[in-house]
Design a protein around this motif. Structure first.
Motif, mmCIF file in Angstrom:
data_model
loop_
_atom_site.group_PDB
_atom_site.id
_atom_site.type_symbol
_atom_site.label_atom_id
_atom_site.label_comp_id
_atom_site.label_asym_id
_atom_site.label_seq_id
_atom_site.Cartn_x
_atom_site.Cartn_y
_atom_site.Cartn_z
ATOM 1 N N ALA A 130 -49.621 -25.435 -70.133
ATOM 2 C CA ALA A 130 -48.964 -24.779 -68.859
ATOM 3 C C ALA A 130 -49.477 -25.338 -68.160
ATOM 4 O O ALA A 130 -48.423 -25.636 -66.935
ATOM 5 C CB ALA A 130 -48.568 -23.733 -69.077
ATOM 6 N N ARG A 131 -50.512 -24.803 -67.356
ATOM 7 C CA ARG A 131 -51.057 -25.482 -66.476
ATOM 8 C C ARG A 131 -51.445 -26.533 -66.087
ATOM 9 O O ARG A 131 -50.860 -26.631 -64.637
ATOM 10 C CB ARG A 131 -52.167 -24.583 -66.094
ATOM 11 N N GLN A 132 -51.377 -27.199 -66.933
ATOM 12 C CA GLN A 132 -51.334 -28.784 -66.311
ATOM 13 C C GLN A 132 -50.411 -29.554 -66.026
ATOM 14 O O GLN A 132 -49.628 -30.036 -65.312
ATOM 15 C CB GLN A 132 -51.381 -29.779 -67.520
ATOM 16 N N GLN A 133 -49.068 -28.190 -66.689
ATOM 17 C CA GLN A 133 -47.685 -28.681 -66.063
ATOM 18 C C GLN A 133 -46.901 -27.946 -64.448
ATOM 19 O O GLN A 133 -45.872 -28.467 -63.980
ATOM 20 C CB GLN A 133 -46.945 -28.609 -66.850
ATOM 21 N N GLY A 134 -47.936 -27.727 -64.251
ATOM 22 C CA GLY A 134 -47.512 -26.721 -62.822
ATOM 23 C C GLY A 134 -47.352 -25.377 -62.914
ATOM 24 O O GLY A 134 -47.187 -24.804 -61.415
ATOM 25 N N ALA A 135 -47.715 -24.755 -63.860
ATOM 26 C CA ALA A 135 -47.067 -23.716 -63.937
ATOM 27 C C ALA A 135 -48.520 -22.604 -63.587
ATOM 28 O O ALA A 135 -49.184 -22.799 -63.971
ATOM 29 C CB ALA A 135 -46.282 -23.033 -65.912
ATOM 30 N N GLU A 136 -47.957 -21.395 -64.194
ATOM 31 C CA GLU A 136 -49.075 -20.210 -64.011
ATOM 32 C C GLU A 136 -48.941 -19.419 -65.457
ATOM 33 O O GLU A 136 -48.197 -19.424 -66.082
ATOM 34 C CB GLU A 136 -49.493 -19.198 -62.984
ATOM 35 N N ALA A 137 -50.595 -19.042 -65.612
ATOM 36 C CA ALA A 137 -50.408 -18.493 -66.944
ATOM 37 C C ALA A 137 -51.175 -17.050 -66.782
ATOM 38 O O ALA A 137 -52.439 -17.518 -66.790
ATOM 39 C CB ALA A 137 -50.774 -19.241 -68.431
ATOM 40 N N VAL A 138 -51.152 -16.058 -67.676
ATOM 41 C CA VAL A 138 -51.852 -14.656 -67.052
ATOM 42 C C VAL A 138 -51.455 -14.326 -68.800
ATOM 43 O O VAL A 138 -50.336 -14.666 -69.891
ATOM 44 C CB VAL A 138 -50.967 -13.427 -66.869
ATOM 45 N N ILE A 139 -52.156 -13.510 -69.797
ATOM 46 C CA ILE A 139 -52.454 -12.650 -71.420
ATOM 47 C C ILE A 139 -52.636 -11.828 -70.866
ATOM 48 O O ILE A 139 -53.710 -11.267 -70.273
ATOM 49 C CB ILE A 139 -53.088 -13.792 -71.858
ATOM 50 N N LEU A 140 -52.220 -10.391 -71.954
ATOM 51 C CA LEU A 140 -53.090 -8.964 -72.543
ATOM 52 C C LEU A 140 -53.035 -9.016 -73.498
ATOM 53 O O LEU A 140 -52.008 -10.290 -74.935
ATOM 54 C CB LEU A 140 -51.667 -8.210 -71.929
ATOM 55 N N THR A 141 -53.688 -7.903 -73.786
ATOM 56 C CA THR A 141 -52.504 -7.645 -75.296
ATOM 57 C C THR A 141 -51.642 -7.183 -75.892
ATOM 58 O O THR A 141 -51.034 -6.157 -75.022
ATOM 59 C CB THR A 141 -54.052 -6.384 -75.934
ATOM 60 N N GLN A 142 -50.909 -7.281 -76.594
ATOM 61 C CA GLN A 142 -50.355 -5.853 -76.870
ATOM 62 C C GLN A 142 -49.643 -5.104 -76.649
ATOM 63 O O GLN A 142 -48.931 -3.896 -76.027
ATOM 64 C CB GLN A 142 -49.391 -6.393 -78.528
ATOM 65 N N ALA A 143 -51.229 -4.139 -77.391
ATOM 66 C CA ALA A 143 -50.938 -2.852 -76.304
ATOM 67 C C ALA A 143 -50.366 -3.153 -75.363
ATOM 68 O O ALA A 143 -50.321 -2.002 -74.975
ATOM 69 C CB ALA A 143 -52.318 -1.983 -77.084
ATOM 70 N N GLU A 144 -51.837 -3.456 -74.451
ATOM 71 C CA GLU A 144 -51.688 -3.551 -73.297
ATOM 72 C C GLU A 144 -50.193 -3.686 -72.600
ATOM 73 O O GLU A 144 -49.804 -3.417 -71.295
ATOM 74 C CB GLU A 144 -52.902 -4.724 -72.442
ATOM 75 N N PHE A 145 -50.046 -4.491 -72.995
ATOM 76 C CA PHE A 145 -48.338 -5.235 -71.914
ATOM 77 C C PHE A 145 -47.137 -4.226 -72.660
ATOM 78 O O PHE A 145 -46.307 -3.478 -72.071
ATOM 79 C CB PHE A 145 -48.056 -6.255 -73.183
ATOM 80 N N LEU A 146 -47.031 -3.416 -74.049
ATOM 81 C CA LEU A 146 -46.123 -2.606 -74.461
ATOM 82 C C LEU A 146 -46.176 -1.057 -73.458
ATOM 83 O O LEU A 146 -45.234 -0.270 -73.278
ATOM 84 C CB LEU A 146 -46.697 -2.005 -75.886
ATOM 85 N N ALA A 147 -48.385 -0.632 -72.907
ATOM 86 C CA ALA A 147 -48.346 0.665 -72.777
ATOM 87 C C ALA A 147 -47.802 0.302 -70.876
ATOM 88 O O ALA A 147 -47.553 1.550 -70.349
ATOM 89 C CB ALA A 147 -49.205 0.880 -73.026
ATOM 90 N N ARG A 148 -48.271 -0.625 -70.443
ATOM 91 C CA ARG A 148 -48.106 -1.440 -69.260
ATOM 92 C C ARG A 148 -45.933 -1.091 -68.789
ATOM 93 O O ARG A 148 -45.181 -0.274 -68.074
ATOM 94 C CB ARG A 148 -48.212 -2.501 -68.719
ATOM 95 N N MET A 149 -45.484 -1.513 -70.206
ATOM 96 C CA MET A 149 -43.978 -1.481 -69.802
ATOM 97 C C MET A 149 -43.156 0.183 -70.106
ATOM 98 O O MET A 149 -41.810 0.684 -70.547
ATOM 99 C CB MET A 149 -43.413 -2.424 -70.479
ATOM 100 N N GLY A 150 -44.149 1.160 -70.558
ATOM 101 C CA GLY A 150 -43.477 2.502 -70.912
ATOM 102 C C GLY A 150 -43.378 3.010 -71.584
ATOM 103 O O GLY A 150 -42.565 3.514 -72.426
ATOM 104 N N VAL A 151 -43.993 2.382 -73.253
ATOM 105 C CA VAL A 151 -43.914 2.523 -74.580
ATOM 106 C C VAL A 151 -43.511 4.052 -74.990
ATOM 107 O O VAL A 151 -43.703 4.647 -75.615
ATOM 108 C CB VAL A 151 -44.601 1.489 -75.680
#
Length: 351
Positions: A277-298
């Motif tokens: 994806a980055r080679q095509q000009g986009a940016e990319a980031v990653i979290l664990t599922q637990a981190e993502f859901l916690a940050r979204m207020g699960v």
């Protein structure tokens, strides 16, 4: 003639096939492939995904999509795309949660990318005629920003497998044993190409299909704007291991035992997807599922559900644990966000 018998006849005549070719046949053969004929989701099926575990998962993905749209400047039109939408539960939960942002729903043009006719029929019964369907992402019109979600899609894409031997890397193939039955065999010719150094016996998986999807998403998002949320089980750094597995009625079975009758998966190779994806000009980031859901207020969402239905508190607690616990889905599953440059979608700001 069964799919297994056809594969055995093909291999007997033309020689062994790659693991990727075997996965493609087992999952997508038009007459007997798993997704073409008998995908079985849920407790009564072969496997369960996060949207089927709890409504909280899909609701928070819906909140994420609406918040991402707002951070993009609330464009008048946005393609809301789900790839591999299963039985439609995730999009149903996303749409319900997004009602809190009616302007987003007004702007969203919903597309479902589905290749399985049985699953498409289930999706239509659940979601009605509101969404539009496409057989590939290429069929979804461009020219407008896109917010894409895909849960447990990468793991279904075919991969090749290589084994490090005393003389170098060799590809693991699907051939025949002495009785003419499907069996894993080694290509006698050392594998060509650049493969990482590793100890003898190491298995390295390489999925051109996963990388190709990363490149497709990266190019489209860099051009049209938007974000893609890919949630799947897999690695967030390069590594080794044989992750091919087959699930039938929630039990692991021999991947070669019953092609077309079990779901075949491998771990998502997020580093390869993100690099493409980055080679095509986009940016990319990653979290664990637990981190993502916690940050979204699960946690807050679980508390609200318990307050509304105290009698469901034990069940909601079990659902929350399955989504977040390190020994359940929380760490093994990752949430990867590919997005257009110049902004960072919600939950990923400091990833």
């Amino acid at each position: 003639m069964s799919l297994r018998e056809r594969l055995e006849a093909q291999i007997a005549q033309a020689g062994p096939i790659s693991v990727a070719q075997y996965m493609t046949a087992a999952l997508h053969d038009p007459t007997e492939g798993y997704y073409a004929t008998r995908p079985a989701l849920g407790e009564a099926g072969d496997f369960v995904t996060a949207p089927l575990i709890s409504q909280m998962f899909g609701e928070l993905v819906g909140v994420w999509a609406a918040a991402a749209w707002q951070m993009m400047g609330a464009p008048a039109t946005v393609r809301l795309v789900e790839m591999g939408p299963g039985d439609g539960t995730l999009m149903a939960d996303v749409s319900r949660a997004a009602r809190m942002a009616p302007d987003f729903l007004e702007a969203a043009e919903v597309w479902l990318v589905e290749t399985s006719e049985p699953l498409k029929a289930i999706q239509q019964r659940r979601l009605g005629e509101g969404p539009r369907w496409a057989a590939s992402l290429a069929e979804v019109p461009g020219g407008a920003p896109m917010i894409l979600i895909a849960n447990e899609l990468l793991d279904c894409l075919p991969t090749r497998q290589f084994v490090r031997t005393a003389v170098g890397w060799t590809e693991q193939l699907v051939g025949l044993d002495r009785d003419g039955r499907l069996a894993f065999v080694r290509n006698p010719t050392p594998a060509a190409g650049l493969l990482p150094d590793a100890a003898e016996g190491a298995v390295y998986e390489q999925s051109a299909a996963q990388a190709a999807l990363g490149a497709l998403l990266g190019g489209r998002l860099a051009r049209d704007g938007g974000a893609a949320l890919l949630i799947d089980y897999g690695r967030d750094r390069a590594g080794f291991g044989d992750t091919l597995q087959a699930l039938r009625r929630h039990l692991k079975v021999d991947p070669l035992a019953c092609p077309g009758e079990a779901d075949l998966t491998v771990h998502a190779d997020f580093p390869a997807v993100m690099d493409a994806a980055r080679q095509q000009g986009a940016e990319a980031v990653i979290l664990t599922q637990a981190e993502f859901l916690a940050r979204m207020g699960v946690g807050l969402r679980a508390e609200a559900l318990v307050a509304a239905r105290p009698d469901k508190s034990p069940m909601i607690g079990r659902q929350l644990n399955r989504l977040l616990a390190a020994d359940q889905m929380g760490d093994l599953f990752k949430a990867c966000c590919i997005h257009s440059p110049g902004w960072t979608p919600p939950a990923f700001e400091d990833a």
